[in-house]
Design an enzyme around this catalytic site. Sequence first.
Site, short mmCIF file in Angstrom:
data_model
loop_
_atom_site.label_atom_id
_atom_site.label_comp_id
_atom_site.label_asym_id
_atom_site.label_seq_id
_atom_site.Cartn_x
_atom_site.Cartn_y
_atom_site.Cartn_z
N SER A 283 1.11 3.65 -2.10
CA SER A 283 0.80 3.40 -3.51
C SER A 283 -0.71 3.40 -3.76
O SER A 283 -1.51 3.11 -2.87
CB SER A 283 1.36 2.05 -3.96
OG SER A 283 2.74 2.02 -3.80
N1 SAH Z 1 4.36 -0.02 0.90
C1 SAH Z 1 4.40 1.34 1.40
C2 SAH Z 1 4.99 2.24 0.36
C3 SAH Z 1 5.78 3.32 0.98
S1 SAH Z 1 6.78 4.25 -0.16
C4 SAH Z 1 3.02 1.76 1.85
O1 SAH Z 1 2.04 1.03 1.61
O2 SAH Z 1 2.89 2.81 2.47
C5 SAH Z 1 8.29 3.34 -0.12
C6 SAH Z 1 8.98 3.23 1.21
O3 SAH Z 1 10.26 2.64 0.99
C7 SAH Z 1 9.24 4.55 1.93
O4 SAH Z 1 8.67 4.50 3.19
C8 SAH Z 1 10.76 4.64 2.00
O5 SAH Z 1 11.24 5.25 3.17
C9 SAH Z 1 11.15 3.17 1.93
N2 SAH Z 1 12.52 2.88 1.52
C10 SAH Z 1 13.27 3.47 0.55
N3 SAH Z 1 14.48 2.90 0.47
C11 SAH Z 1 14.51 1.91 1.42
C12 SAH Z 1 15.50 0.97 1.84
N4 SAH Z 1 16.70 0.88 1.28
N5 SAH Z 1 15.18 0.12 2.83
C13 SAH Z 1 13.97 0.17 3.44
N6 SAH Z 1 12.99 1.04 3.09
C14 SAH Z 1 13.27 1.91 2.09
#
Ligand code: SAH
Length: 223
Positions: free
Chosen positions: A71
Site C-alpha cells: 500500500s
Molecule cells: N500489508 C501488505 C499488503 C499486501 S496486499 C504489505 O504491506 O505488503 C494484500 C495481501 O493480502 C496480499 O499479499 C494477499 O495475498 C493477501 N490476502 C488476500 N486474501 C487473503 C486471505 N484470505 N488471507 C490472508 N491473506 C490474504
Amino acid sequence: MTVLFASTATHAYEKARARMVREQLEPRGVTDPAVLAAMNRVPRHCFVDDALCSQAYGDFSLPIGEGQTISQPYVVALMTQLLGLAGTERVLEIGTGCGYQTAVLAALCERVYTVERIKSLHARARRAFDKLHIFNVTGKIDDGTLGWPEHGPYDAIIVTAAGPSVPEPLVAQLADPGVMVIPVGERGNQKLVMVRKQDGEVAERFVEDVKFVSLIGDHGWQV
Ligand code: SAH
C-alpha cells in the site's frame, strides 16, 4: 569503497523517508507522534524488489509479485493511526504481503500475528523480518478471513485486502474493547471502515474511499 557507497545510499533513504513523512503524511492528518516515528524508522525500501528501491518512498502503491501490492505510505500510516496503539497490544493482521505494514505495527505494539494466503509472500516477509531483527511477529500461511482463533482475542485487527463484507470470525476474535480497520466494498473500489467493539456493542464508521487488492477466502471473495 563499498562501505562508502552503502552508507551514502542509507543516508539517501533516510532523507527520502523523512521527506515522505513531511510531505505525504503530516499534511494529510497523520499526527500520532509514535506512528510518524515508526514511519520514519522502518526501511520501506527493504521490503520491495531491488529494481523498485528508488521508488520505495513515493506517494503510491508498488507491485510485490503474485499480483499483489504494497500500500501507499499514507494508507499504511492512516490505518495504523486508526488502531490507536499504545505499545501493549496484540494485533492480528490479515494480508502480510511483503511485510512492510507488519513491520510498522511491530514497532508500535507487543506482538503482531499475521496471516498470508500466498506462500512465497509469507516467506519473503519472514526473510525481511529476520534481516531487520524484527522478532515480535508470528506469521502463518492460511485463509485469514477465518482469523487466528488460537491467539485471540486481539486488541486490534487490520485487514490489508478488501472483501465484500467484514468477516464474521474477525469480529468474533476482536477483544472488547477492540478496534478493527478494514477496506470493504466492490472489487477495485472500496470504503475503509473502522469497526469498534465496546461493552458488547459493535459499531462501524466510514473513514475514506480506498482501493485495495481482493481479500480471497471463505469470508471474502471466492478467487
Ligand atoms: N500489508 C501488505 C499488503 C499486501 S496486499 C504489505 O504491506 O505488503 C494484500 C495481501 O493480502 C496480499 O499479499 C494477499 O495475498 C493477501 N490476502 C488476500 N486474501 C487473503 C486471505 N484470505 N488471507 C490472508 N491473506 C490474504
